[in-house]
Design a protein around this motif. Structure first.
Motif, PDB file in Angstrom:
ATOM      1  N   PRO A 103       3.969   0.167   1.154  1.00 16.92           N
ATOM      2  CA  PRO A 103       4.888   0.793   2.109  1.00 16.92           C
ATOM      3  C   PRO A 103       4.320   2.085   2.697  1.00 16.92           C
ATOM      4  CG  PRO A 103       5.570   1.302  -0.137  1.00 16.92           C
ATOM      5  CD  PRO A 103       4.396   0.373  -0.247  1.00 16.92           C
ATOM      6  N   PHE A 104       4.651   2.324   3.962  1.00 14.37           N
ATOM      7  CA  PHE A 104       4.257   3.549   4.643  1.00 14.37           C
ATOM      8  C   PHE A 104       5.266   4.658   4.335  1.00 14.37           C
ATOM      9  CE2 PHE A 104       2.132   0.184   6.941  1.00 14.37           C
ATOM     10  CZ  PHE A 104       0.856   0.712   7.084  1.00 14.37           C
ATOM     11  N   PRO A 105       4.860   5.919   4.528  1.00  9.56           N
ATOM     12  CA  PRO A 105       5.778   7.024   4.207  1.00  9.56           C
ATOM     13  C   PRO A 105       7.144   6.930   4.888  1.00  9.56           C
ATOM     14  CG  PRO A 105       3.574   7.878   4.599  1.00  9.56           C
ATOM     15  CD  PRO A 105       3.535   6.419   4.945  1.00  9.56           C
ATOM     16  N   ALA A 106       7.198   6.334   6.081  1.00 16.90           N
ATOM     17  CA  ALA A 106       8.492   6.279   6.780  1.00 16.90           C
ATOM     18  C   ALA A 106       9.526   5.494   5.976  1.00 16.90           C
ATOM     19  CB  ALA A 106       8.321   5.665   8.160  1.00 16.90           C
ATOM     20  N   THR A 107       9.072   4.628   5.072  1.00 19.99           N
ATOM     21  CA  THR A 107      10.042   3.945   4.211  1.00 19.99           C
ATOM     22  C   THR A 107       9.969   4.427   2.767  1.00 19.99           C
ATOM     23  OG1 THR A 107       8.471   2.127   4.027  1.00 19.99           O
ATOM     24  CG2 THR A 107      10.306   1.825   5.552  1.00 19.99           C
ATOM     25  N   TYR A 108       8.759   4.825   2.306  1.00 21.43           N
ATOM     26  CA  TYR A 108       8.617   5.287   0.919  1.00 21.43           C
ATOM     27  C   TYR A 108       7.676   6.491   0.919  1.00 21.43           C
ATOM     28  CZ  TYR A 108       8.089   5.062  -4.148  1.00 21.43           C
ATOM     29  OH  TYR A 108       8.112   5.357  -5.492  1.00 21.43           O
ATOM     30  N   ILE A 149       8.757  11.440   7.245  1.00 15.61           N
ATOM     31  CA  ILE A 149       7.910  11.466   8.442  1.00 15.61           C
ATOM     32  C   ILE A 149       6.835  12.528   8.238  1.00 15.61           C
ATOM     33  CG2 ILE A 149       7.824  12.102  10.899  1.00 15.61           C
ATOM     34  CD1 ILE A 149       9.011   9.309  10.389  1.00 15.61           C
ATOM     35  N   VAL A 150       5.580  12.095   8.378  1.00 16.11           N
ATOM     36  CA  VAL A 150       4.457  13.040   8.288  1.00 16.11           C
ATOM     37  C   VAL A 150       3.921  13.246   9.698  1.00 16.11           C
ATOM     38  CG1 VAL A 150       2.221  13.556   7.240  1.00 16.11           C
ATOM     39  CG2 VAL A 150       3.853  12.099   6.008  1.00 16.11           C
ATOM     40  N   GLU A 187      -4.906  13.260   4.024  1.00 16.53           N
ATOM     41  CA  GLU A 187      -4.457  11.861   4.184  1.00 16.53           C
ATOM     42  C   GLU A 187      -2.991  11.834   3.766  1.00 16.53           C
ATOM     43  OE1 GLU A 187      -3.600   7.736   3.605  1.00 16.53           O
ATOM     44  OE2 GLU A 187      -3.379   9.305   2.126  1.00 16.53           O
ATOM     45  N   GLU A 188      -2.143  11.232   4.609  1.00 22.39           N
ATOM     46  CA  GLU A 188      -0.705  11.471   4.455  1.00 22.39           C
ATOM     47  C   GLU A 188      -0.122  11.096   3.092  1.00 22.39           C
ATOM     48  OE1 GLU A 188       1.031   9.520   7.782  1.00 22.39           O
ATOM     49  OE2 GLU A 188       0.535   7.507   7.098  1.00 22.39           O
ATOM     50  N   THR A 189      -0.656  10.054   2.453  1.00 20.54           N
ATOM     51  CA  THR A 189      -0.069   9.701   1.150  1.00 20.54           C
ATOM     52  C   THR A 189      -0.685  10.532   0.019  1.00 20.54           C
ATOM     53  OG1 THR A 189      -1.564   7.807   0.950  1.00 20.54           O
ATOM     54  CG2 THR A 189       0.620   7.368   1.854  1.00 20.54           C
ATOM     55  N   GLY A 190      -1.940  10.964   0.211  1.00 18.99           N
ATOM     56  CA  GLY A 190      -2.521  11.922  -0.729  1.00 18.99           C
ATOM     57  C   GLY A 190      -1.733  13.223  -0.670  1.00 18.99           C
ATOM     58  N   LEU A 191      -1.363  13.580   0.551  1.00 20.30           N
ATOM     59  CA  LEU A 191      -0.552  14.777   0.812  1.00 20.30           C
ATOM     60  C   LEU A 191       0.770  14.700   0.045  1.00 20.30           C
ATOM     61  CD1 LEU A 191      -0.663  17.133   3.110  1.00 20.30           C
ATOM     62  CD2 LEU A 191       0.772  15.625   4.414  1.00 20.30           C
ATOM     63  N   ILE A 192       1.395  13.547   0.113  1.00 19.82           N
ATOM     64  CA  ILE A 192       2.692  13.363  -0.552  1.00 19.82           C
ATOM     65  C   ILE A 192       2.530  13.454  -2.071  1.00 19.82           C
ATOM     66  CG2 ILE A 192       4.501  11.640  -1.029  1.00 19.82           C
ATOM     67  CD1 ILE A 192       4.158  10.767   1.964  1.00 19.82           C
ATOM     68  N   PHE A 239      10.805   4.326  12.880  1.00 21.74           N
ATOM     69  CA  PHE A 239      10.608   3.450  11.711  1.00 21.74           C
ATOM     70  C   PHE A 239      11.479   3.848  10.523  1.00 21.74           C
ATOM     71  CE2 PHE A 239       5.946   2.480  13.028  1.00 21.74           C
ATOM     72  CZ  PHE A 239       6.397   1.499  13.894  1.00 21.74           C
ATOM     73  N   LEU A 240      12.089   5.033  10.567  1.00 21.18           N
ATOM     74  CA  LEU A 240      12.919   5.459   9.436  1.00 21.18           C
ATOM     75  C   LEU A 240      14.093   4.514   9.276  1.00 21.18           C
ATOM     76  CD1 LEU A 240      13.274   9.344   9.800  1.00 21.18           C
ATOM     77  CD2 LEU A 240      12.104   8.109   7.984  1.00 21.18           C
TER      78      LEU A 240
END
Ligand SMILES: Cc1cc2nc3c(=O)[nH]c(=O)nc-3n(C[C@H](O)[C@H](O)[C@H](O)COP(=O)(O)O)c2cc1C
Ligand code: SF4
Length: 431
Positions: A192-197, A205-206, A172-177, A67-68
């Protein structure tokens, strides 16, 4: 499976030392990946292996990498080592005892996704794990597995360990970010998901610790070898965490798809004190509970879902016949009320509401309508929030009541927990 892959340290003492790891064949996968394979080939190999994320959702790893966006100027790899799901303590084994396996997986994965900066976000309480990772990183750097020109190939990568401060929501992956960026760990609205933002807006990529560790044997032995372990749709070696009322709680490695009964009775030695099994939560506290008559299920993503629960983080929490299911649920509800980040109203208000209702049921003073109210609150939380912590809090409520309703009704009828009332009969007489 007699040969251990992820828990290899149980068979090779001192494996966390670089020279021991190398003598055992360690870092040969990095050498192979960087000198013989193109990044896209590695992604294809991981896709073909059928590897699915071990962090809970089981998303196919190679597909996620795909997805990147192509030719992004900057990408990041973020290893999720937050491991805070109750009943889950598998990543810790890899981090503390086999850290080079994780680093090797990170280097290969970073190379595959064209990234030059990777982070390991580790939960704050894992002080020993963070120290062991720093030691392993220093050893790997000194030996040329990290830095500006890895193994003379021209590929550059640096890996940083970032310690969290002890909040479940950082997993949670976006909390992580957000936390990695130095902010409060409020999960982001997706897409948007992390793979794009992701980190600082760059594609990210998480992946979970165990997921990244699995990349190493995939490169060493090939996708076919990996896919042949366990069921076709959920292949590979798997770590099972077993806790609660068993004789031998611990982390066990076995093929994905190993029967839950075998995990409880063979690996963990069965129920302690010769008691009978009452219930099992198969995938960490966030997933629906199973009754004792539902444990003939293969521990893989499809089979556990078919049985009405989820494989989740594979945290198998075992409860014996003496367990009060209202109290067990109250303990779980307390955890989610404490860990809600407070961003969304249904979760911020719903999680403590569930806890209060269960406390009344347990202590006495509940209203006869409270059982339905519990279900109503849980229903209104699900699917109405930024992240799925609210669903994770609601699912156990719904399943505990559905499967052990008689116990909840008995609490209502008696005006409190029968076990406590039996211990203090004067209270029962007064109520
Ligand atoms: C509330 C919450 C907590 C989570 N905690 C963790 C965690 O501690 N470790 C983890 O790997 N994934 C955790 N996840 C899942 C991550 O969001 C993410 O899906 C995962 O890290 C992706 O890695 P994978 O594809 O390798 O499984 C959590 C998710 C939620 C909603
Ligand atoms: S669901 Fe709960 S934990 Fe998740 S973002 Fe909303 S308030 Fe925070």
């Amino acid at each position: 499976m007699s040969e251990k892959i992820l828990l290899r340290h149980e068979q090779v003492p001192d494996l966390r030392r670089l020279e021991v790891y190398e003598a055992d064949g360690g870092y040969s996968a990095v050498r192979k990946a960087l000198t013989e394979m193109q990044p896209a080939q590695i992604t294809e190999e991981v896709k073909d292996s059928g590897l699915r994320g071990r962090g809970g959702a089981g998303f196919p790893t190679g597909v996620k990498w795909g997805f990147l966006p192509k030719n992004a100027p900057k990408t990041y790899l973020l290893c999720n080592a937050d491991e805070s799901e109750p009943g889950t303590f598998k990543d810790r084994q890899i981090i503390e005892h086999n850290p080079h396996l994780l680093l090797e997986g990170i280097i290969i994965s970073a190379y595959a996704i064209g990234c030059h900066t990777a982070y390991i976000f580790i939960r704050g309480e894992f002080a020993r794990g963070a120290q062991r990772l720093e030691e392993a990183l220093a050893e790997a750097r000194a030996r040329g597995y990290l830095g500006d020109n890895i193994l003379g190939t021209g590929y550059a990568l640096e890996v940083y360990v970032h310690r969290g401060a002890g909040a479940y929501i950082c997993g949670e992956e976006t909390g992580l970010i957000e936390a990695l960026e130095g902010k409060r760990a409020y999960p982001r609205v997706k897409p948007p998901f992390p793979a794009t933002y992701g980190i600082f807006g760059a594609p990210t990529i998480v992946n979970n610790v165990e997921t990244l560790a699995c990349v190493v044997p995939i490169i060493n032995r090939g996708a076919k070898w990996f896919k042949a372990i366990g069921p076709e749709k959920s292949p590979g070696p798997k770590l099972f965490c077993v806790s609660g009322h068993v004789q031998r709680p611990g982390v066990y490695e076995a093929p994905m798809g190993t029967p839950l009964r075998e995990v409880i009775y063979d690996f963990a030695g069965g129920i302690s004190g010769g008691k009978r099994l009452k219930a099992v939560i198969p995938g960490g506290s966030s997933v629906p509970v199973l009754r004792a008559d539902e444990i003939d299920v293969a521990m893989d993503f499809e089979s556990v879902a078919k049985a009405g629960s989820l494989l989740g983080s594979c945290g198998v929490i075992v409860m014996d016949e003496d367990t009060c299911m209202v109290k067990a649920l109250k303990v779980i509800a307390h955890f989610y009320a404490h860990e809600s980040c407070g961003q969304c109203t249904p979760c911020r208000e719903g999680t403590p509401w569930l806890y209060r209702l269960l406390t009344h049921l347990e202590d006495g003073g509940a209203d006869p309508r409270d059982l339905e109210l519990l279900l109503q609150v849980a229903d209104n939380m699900m699917g109405n929030t930024v992240c799925v912590l609210a669903d994770a809090a609601a699912m156990p409520v719904k399943s505990f009541i559905a499967k052990f309703r008689d116990e909840f009704e008995e609490h209502l009828r008696l005006g409190g927990c029968p076990q406590r009332l039996a211990a203090r009969p004067h209270q029962a007489a007064a109520s």
